[in-house]
Design a protein around this motif. Sequence first.
Motif, PDB file in Angstrom:
ATOM      1  N   PRO A 147       1.610   8.930   8.276  1.00 25.85           N
ATOM      2  CA  PRO A 147       0.171   8.690   8.425  1.00 25.85           C
ATOM      3  C   PRO A 147      -0.124   7.187   8.348  1.00 25.85           C
ATOM      4  CG  PRO A 147       0.555  10.497   6.919  1.00 25.85           C
ATOM      5  CD  PRO A 147       1.895   9.871   7.202  1.00 25.85           C
ATOM      6  N   GLY A 148      -1.035   6.724   9.174  1.00 21.58           N
ATOM      7  CA  GLY A 148      -1.402   5.312   9.187  1.00 21.58           C
ATOM      8  C   GLY A 148      -0.570   4.460  10.110  1.00 21.58           C
ATOM      9  N   THR A 149       0.424   5.048  10.774  1.00 20.22           N
ATOM     10  CA  THR A 149       1.255   4.307  11.711  1.00 20.22           C
ATOM     11  C   THR A 149       0.407   3.860  12.898  1.00 20.22           C
ATOM     12  OG1 THR A 149       3.215   5.578  11.097  1.00 20.22           O
ATOM     13  CG2 THR A 149       3.289   4.454  13.218  1.00 20.22           C
ATOM     14  N   VAL A 150       0.626   2.617  13.342  1.00 18.85           N
ATOM     15  CA  VAL A 150      -0.083   2.108  14.511  1.00 18.85           C
ATOM     16  C   VAL A 150       0.248   3.004  15.710  1.00 18.85           C
ATOM     17  CG1 VAL A 150      -0.334   0.119  16.055  1.00 18.85           C
ATOM     18  CG2 VAL A 150      -0.027  -0.224  13.610  1.00 18.85           C
ATOM     19  N   TYR A 151      -0.726   3.254  16.538  1.00 17.37           N
ATOM     20  CA  TYR A 151      -0.589   4.116  17.718  1.00 17.37           C
ATOM     21  C   TYR A 151      -0.206   5.547  17.338  1.00 17.37           C
ATOM     22  CZ  TYR A 151      -0.680  -0.372  20.043  1.00 17.37           C
ATOM     23  OH  TYR A 151      -1.030  -1.630  20.459  1.00 17.37           O
ATOM     24  N   SER A 152      -0.870   6.061  16.316  1.00 16.38           N
ATOM     25  CA  SER A 152      -0.678   7.462  15.946  1.00 16.38           C
ATOM     26  C   SER A 152      -2.042   8.107  15.748  1.00 16.38           C
ATOM     27  CB  SER A 152       0.146   7.578  14.660  1.00 16.38           C
ATOM     28  OG  SER A 152      -0.587   7.132  13.538  1.00 16.38           O
ATOM     29  N   ARG A 186       0.845  -1.192   0.000  1.00 19.19           N
ATOM     30  CA  ARG A 186       0.000   0.000   0.000  1.00 19.19           C
ATOM     31  C   ARG A 186       0.882   1.244   0.000  1.00 19.19           C
ATOM     32  NH1 ARG A 186      -3.847   0.369   4.929  1.00 19.19           N
ATOM     33  NH2 ARG A 186      -1.817   0.418   5.898  1.00 19.19           N
ATOM     34  N   GLU A 187       0.560   2.179  -0.895  1.00 20.77           N
ATOM     35  CA  GLU A 187       1.319   3.420  -0.919  1.00 20.77           C
ATOM     36  C   GLU A 187       0.939   4.256   0.291  1.00 20.77           C
ATOM     37  OE1 GLU A 187       1.556   5.700  -4.500  1.00 20.77           O
ATOM     38  OE2 GLU A 187       1.186   3.908  -5.704  1.00 20.77           O
ATOM     39  N   ARG A 188       1.935   4.796   0.953  1.00 13.09           N
ATOM     40  CA  ARG A 188       1.692   5.640   2.116  1.00 13.09           C
ATOM     41  C   ARG A 188       1.589   7.087   1.682  1.00 13.09           C
ATOM     42  NH1 ARG A 188       2.461   3.904   7.483  1.00 13.09           N
ATOM     43  NH2 ARG A 188       2.953   1.726   7.511  1.00 13.09           N
ATOM     44  N   GLU A 189       0.800   7.828   2.444  1.00 14.82           N
ATOM     45  CA  GLU A 189       0.699   9.262   2.199  1.00 14.82           C
ATOM     46  C   GLU A 189       2.057   9.892   2.501  1.00 14.82           C
ATOM     47  OE1 GLU A 189      -2.629  11.238   4.079  1.00 14.82           O
ATOM     48  OE2 GLU A 189      -3.581   9.286   4.326  1.00 14.82           O
ATOM     49  N   PRO A 190       2.424  10.913   1.746  1.00 14.73           N
ATOM     50  CA  PRO A 190       3.703  11.568   2.042  1.00 14.73           C
ATOM     51  C   PRO A 190       3.646  12.286   3.386  1.00 14.73           C
ATOM     52  CG  PRO A 190       2.496  12.773   0.365  1.00 14.73           C
ATOM     53  CD  PRO A 190       1.726  11.520   0.640  1.00 14.73           C
ATOM     54  N   MET A 191       4.785  12.367   4.042  1.00 11.95           N
ATOM     55  CA  MET A 191       4.855  13.055   5.325  1.00 11.95           C
ATOM     56  C   MET A 191       5.096  14.545   5.096  1.00 11.95           C
ATOM     57  SD  MET A 191       6.994  10.459   7.781  1.00 11.95           S
ATOM     58  CE  MET A 191       7.078  11.658   9.096  1.00 11.95           C
ATOM     59  N   ASN A 192       4.525  15.367   5.951  1.00 12.88           N
ATOM     60  CA  ASN A 192       4.788  16.796   5.977  1.00 12.88           C
ATOM     61  C   ASN A 192       5.840  17.053   7.042  1.00 12.88           C
ATOM     62  OD1 ASN A 192       2.900  17.871   4.014  1.00 12.88           O
ATOM     63  ND2 ASN A 192       1.306  17.146   5.410  1.00 12.88           N
ATOM     64  N   PRO A 193       6.541  18.190   6.980  1.00 15.12           N
ATOM     65  CA  PRO A 193       7.579  18.464   7.977  1.00 15.12           C
ATOM     66  C   PRO A 193       7.099  18.381   9.429  1.00 15.12           C
ATOM     67  CG  PRO A 193       7.746  20.023   6.179  1.00 15.12           C
ATOM     68  CD  PRO A 193       6.473  19.221   5.961  1.00 15.12           C
ATOM     69  N   CYS A 238       2.410  21.779   7.799  1.00 12.52           N
ATOM     70  CA  CYS A 238       1.398  20.735   7.586  1.00 12.52           C
ATOM     71  C   CYS A 238       1.040  20.554   6.117  1.00 12.52           C
ATOM     72  CB  CYS A 238       0.134  21.049   8.384  1.00 12.52           C
ATOM     73  SG  CYS A 238      -0.714  22.548   7.828  1.00 12.52           S
ATOM     74  N   GLY A 239       1.660  21.315   5.235  1.00 13.76           N
ATOM     75  CA  GLY A 239       1.368  21.200   3.810  1.00 13.76           C
ATOM     76  C   GLY A 239      -0.015  21.704   3.443  1.00 13.76           C
ATOM     77  N   GLY A 240      -0.588  22.537   4.295  1.00 10.40           N
ATOM     78  CA  GLY A 240      -1.898  23.118   4.013  1.00 10.40           C
ATOM     79  C   GLY A 240      -3.076  22.296   4.493  1.00 10.40           C
ATOM     80  N   THR A 241      -2.815  21.165   5.156  1.00 12.66           N
ATOM     81  CA  THR A 241      -3.908  20.321   5.632  1.00 12.66           C
ATOM     82  C   THR A 241      -4.475  20.800   6.959  1.00 12.66           C
ATOM     83  OG1 THR A 241      -2.476  18.797   6.847  1.00 12.66           O
ATOM     84  CG2 THR A 241      -2.925  18.266   4.534  1.00 12.66           C
ATOM     85  N   GLY A 242      -3.672  21.509   7.733  1.00 12.40           N
ATOM     86  CA  GLY A 242      -4.094  21.941   9.069  1.00 12.40           C
ATOM     87  C   GLY A 242      -3.910  20.861  10.114  1.00 12.40           C
ATOM     88  N   LYS A 243      -3.362  19.698   9.699  1.00 10.73           N
ATOM     89  CA  LYS A 243      -3.202  18.570  10.618  1.00 10.73           C
ATOM     90  C   LYS A 243      -1.788  18.022  10.542  1.00 10.73           C
ATOM     91  CE  LYS A 243      -6.735  16.785   8.422  1.00 10.73           C
ATOM     92  NZ  LYS A 243      -7.685  15.815   7.922  1.00 10.73           N
ATOM     93  N   VAL A 244      -1.316  17.486  11.655  1.00  9.86           N
ATOM     94  CA  VAL A 244      -0.052  16.769  11.715  1.00  9.86           C
ATOM     95  C   VAL A 244      -0.321  15.402  12.351  1.00  9.86           C
ATOM     96  CG1 VAL A 244       1.442  18.811  11.794  1.00  9.86           C
ATOM     97  CG2 VAL A 244       0.576  17.851  13.924  1.00  9.86           C
ATOM     98  N   THR A 245       0.517  14.434  12.042  1.00 13.39           N
ATOM     99  CA  THR A 245       0.371  13.087  12.586  1.00 13.39           C
ATOM    100  C   THR A 245       1.416  12.892  13.678  1.00 13.39           C
ATOM    101  OG1 THR A 245      -0.322  12.311  10.406  1.00 13.39           O
ATOM    102  CG2 THR A 245       0.258  10.630  12.014  1.00 13.39           C
ATOM    103  N   GLU A 246       0.935  12.461  14.852  1.00  9.06           N
ATOM    104  CA  GLU A 246       1.808  12.306  16.013  1.00  9.06           C
ATOM    105  C   GLU A 246       1.606  10.941  16.645  1.00  9.06           C
ATOM    106  OE1 GLU A 246       0.459  15.522  18.469  1.00  9.06           O
ATOM    107  OE2 GLU A 246       1.778  16.951  17.485  1.00  9.06           O
TER     108      GLU A 246
END
Length: 59
Positions: A19-24, A6-13, A46-54
């Motif tokens: 994105p999609g990592t278990v426990y995130s 599965r292709e993963r979404e690109p990460m933003n700085p 955030c690349g304009g999404t307004g969201k970050v993955t943690e």
Amino acid sequence: MSEENREREPMNPGDEVPPGTVYSGEDLCPECSGSGEKDGEECPNCGGTGKVTEPVGGA
């Protein structure tokens, strides 16, 4: 579909884990407060999404 195929979404700085990592989870971008814009332009954190993955939780 397996995770390696599965292709993963690109990460933003501002993403601490891919994105999609278990426990995130998603959180509002601290740079633009979730608006996706900073100084009238796309937020570079955030690349304009307004969201970050943690990561969440802990071991």
